[in-house]
Design a protein around this motif. Sequence first.
Motif, PDB file in Angstrom:
ATOM      1  N   ASP A  53       0.856  -1.178   0.000  1.00  0.00           N
ATOM      2  CA  ASP A  53       0.000   0.000   0.000  1.00  0.00           C
ATOM      3  C   ASP A  53       0.899   1.236   0.000  1.00  0.00           C
ATOM      4  O   ASP A  53       1.915   1.279   0.693  1.00  0.00           O
ATOM      5  N   VAL A  54       0.532   2.229  -0.798  1.00  0.00           N
ATOM      6  CA  VAL A  54       1.286   3.479  -0.853  1.00  0.00           C
ATOM      7  C   VAL A  54       0.450   4.550  -0.181  1.00  0.00           C
ATOM      8  O   VAL A  54      -0.704   4.779  -0.536  1.00  0.00           O
ATOM      9  N   ASP A  55       1.032   5.212   0.830  1.00  0.00           N
ATOM     10  CA  ASP A  55       0.351   6.283   1.545  1.00  0.00           C
ATOM     11  C   ASP A  55       1.224   7.525   1.456  1.00  0.00           C
ATOM     12  O   ASP A  55       2.188   7.675   2.209  1.00  0.00           O
ATOM     13  N   GLY A  56       0.922   8.393   0.487  1.00  0.00           N
ATOM     14  CA  GLY A  56       1.756   9.576   0.271  1.00  0.00           C
ATOM     15  C   GLY A  56       3.116   9.166  -0.245  1.00  0.00           C
ATOM     16  O   GLY A  56       3.237   8.620  -1.325  1.00  0.00           O
ATOM     17  N   ILE A  61       4.712  -2.654   2.989  1.00  0.00           N
ATOM     18  CA  ILE A  61       4.752  -3.979   2.395  1.00  0.00           C
ATOM     19  C   ILE A  61       4.249  -4.958   3.443  1.00  0.00           C
ATOM     20  O   ILE A  61       4.593  -4.862   4.627  1.00  0.00           O
ATOM     21  N   GLU A  62       3.442  -5.911   3.007  1.00  0.00           N
ATOM     22  CA  GLU A  62       2.691  -6.812   3.871  1.00  0.00           C
ATOM     23  C   GLU A  62       3.464  -7.352   5.074  1.00  0.00           C
ATOM     24  O   GLU A  62       3.024  -7.239   6.194  1.00  0.00           O
ATOM     25  N   LYS A  63       4.630  -7.915   4.886  1.00  0.00           N
ATOM     26  CA  LYS A  63       5.302  -8.614   5.982  1.00  0.00           C
ATOM     27  C   LYS A  63       6.401  -7.806   6.661  1.00  0.00           C
ATOM     28  O   LYS A  63       7.093  -8.322   7.542  1.00  0.00           O
ATOM     29  N   LEU A  64       6.543  -6.533   6.295  1.00  0.00           N
ATOM     30  CA  LEU A  64       7.518  -5.674   6.970  1.00  0.00           C
ATOM     31  C   LEU A  64       6.837  -4.932   8.102  1.00  0.00           C
ATOM     32  O   LEU A  64       5.704  -4.477   7.968  1.00  0.00           O
ATOM     33  N   LYS A  65       7.537  -4.755   9.209  1.00  0.00           N
ATOM     34  CA  LYS A  65       6.970  -4.053  10.360  1.00  0.00           C
ATOM     35  C   LYS A  65       7.000  -2.539  10.166  1.00  0.00           C
ATOM     36  O   LYS A  65       6.161  -1.829  10.691  1.00  0.00           O
ATOM     37  N   THR A  66       7.996  -2.043   9.444  1.00  0.00           N
ATOM     38  CA  THR A  66       8.128  -0.604   9.252  1.00  0.00           C
ATOM     39  C   THR A  66       7.762  -0.216   7.824  1.00  0.00           C
ATOM     40  O   THR A  66       7.757  -1.048   6.926  1.00  0.00           O
ATOM     41  N   LYS A  67       7.474   1.061   7.636  1.00  0.00           N
ATOM     42  CA  LYS A  67       7.182   1.578   6.302  1.00  0.00           C
ATOM     43  C   LYS A  67       8.475   2.036   5.656  1.00  0.00           C
ATOM     44  O   LYS A  67       9.455   2.351   6.340  1.00  0.00           O
ATOM     45  N   ILE A  68       8.482   2.091   4.334  1.00  0.00           N
ATOM     46  CA  ILE A  68       9.660   2.490   3.567  1.00  0.00           C
ATOM     47  C   ILE A  68       9.380   3.844   2.938  1.00  0.00           C
ATOM     48  O   ILE A  68       8.333   4.044   2.324  1.00  0.00           O
ATOM     49  N   LYS A  69      10.312   4.778   3.074  1.00  0.00           N
ATOM     50  CA  LYS A  69      10.161   6.099   2.480  1.00  0.00           C
ATOM     51  C   LYS A  69      10.489   6.007   0.988  1.00  0.00           C
ATOM     52  O   LYS A  69      11.521   5.465   0.595  1.00  0.00           O
ATOM     53  N   LEU A  70       9.578   6.518   0.153  1.00  0.00           N
ATOM     54  CA  LEU A  70       9.755   6.464  -1.298  1.00  0.00           C
ATOM     55  C   LEU A  70      10.510   7.679  -1.806  1.00  0.00           C
ATOM     56  O   LEU A  70      10.439   8.759  -1.229  1.00  0.00           O
ATOM     57  N   PHE A  72      10.929   9.913  -5.419  1.00  0.00           N
ATOM     58  CA  PHE A  72      10.363  10.155  -6.734  1.00  0.00           C
ATOM     59  C   PHE A  72      11.343  11.013  -7.532  1.00  0.00           C
ATOM     60  O   PHE A  72      11.822  12.034  -7.050  1.00  0.00           O
ATOM     61  N   ASP A  73      11.657  10.588  -8.772  1.00  0.00           N
ATOM     62  CA  ASP A  73      12.549  11.341  -9.663  1.00  0.00           C
ATOM     63  C   ASP A  73      13.872  11.669  -9.003  1.00  0.00           C
ATOM     64  O   ASP A  73      14.431  12.745  -9.204  1.00  0.00           O
ATOM     65  N   GLY A  74      14.378  10.768  -8.186  1.00  0.00           N
ATOM     66  CA  GLY A  74      15.678  10.963  -7.562  1.00  0.00           C
ATOM     67  C   GLY A  74      15.677  11.946  -6.420  1.00  0.00           C
ATOM     68  O   GLY A  74      16.703  12.288  -5.889  1.00  0.00           O
ATOM     69  N   ILE A  75      14.509  12.458  -6.014  1.00  0.00           N
ATOM     70  CA  ILE A  75      14.408  13.424  -4.938  1.00  0.00           C
ATOM     71  C   ILE A  75      13.574  12.814  -3.820  1.00  0.00           C
ATOM     72  O   ILE A  75      12.460  12.365  -4.054  1.00  0.00           O
ATOM     73  N   ALA A  76      14.116  12.784  -2.614  1.00  0.00           N
ATOM     74  CA  ALA A  76      13.345  12.261  -1.472  1.00  0.00           C
ATOM     75  C   ALA A  76      12.268  13.271  -1.115  1.00  0.00           C
ATOM     76  O   ALA A  76      12.512  14.474  -1.051  1.00  0.00           O
ATOM     77  N   LYS A  77      11.057  12.770  -0.935  1.00  0.00           N
ATOM     78  CA  LYS A  77       9.950  13.679  -0.563  1.00  0.00           C
ATOM     79  C   LYS A  77       9.447  13.357   0.819  1.00  0.00           C
ATOM     80  O   LYS A  77       9.526  12.311   1.302  1.00  0.00           O
TER      81      LYS A  77
END
Length: 77
Positions: A53-56, A61-70, A72-77
């Motif tokens: 699931d993507v939230d902002g 990811i289903e089996k991970l306890k923590t969320k991953i920061k995405l 976009f276009d090589g720039i962290a948002k």
Amino acid sequence: MSSRVTRNAIDDLDNAFKHFFRRIKAKQKAGFPQFKKKDVNNSFALREKAKFDVDGCMLRIEKLKTKIKLRFDGIAK
């Protein structure tokens, strides 16, 4: 992690070789599939909607306890 991650990579490889041999059979110019270099633009595919699931700018990811920061276009948002 989903068991489909490795299966998706194999499916992509199969698709690349199918296209390669289709071009050979049609006597078109065909180059071998190009593989990504290790540790350059590492990526993987999750093609099952229920597994993530993507939230902002955060990816869950289903089996991970923590969320991953995405990024976009090589720039962290």
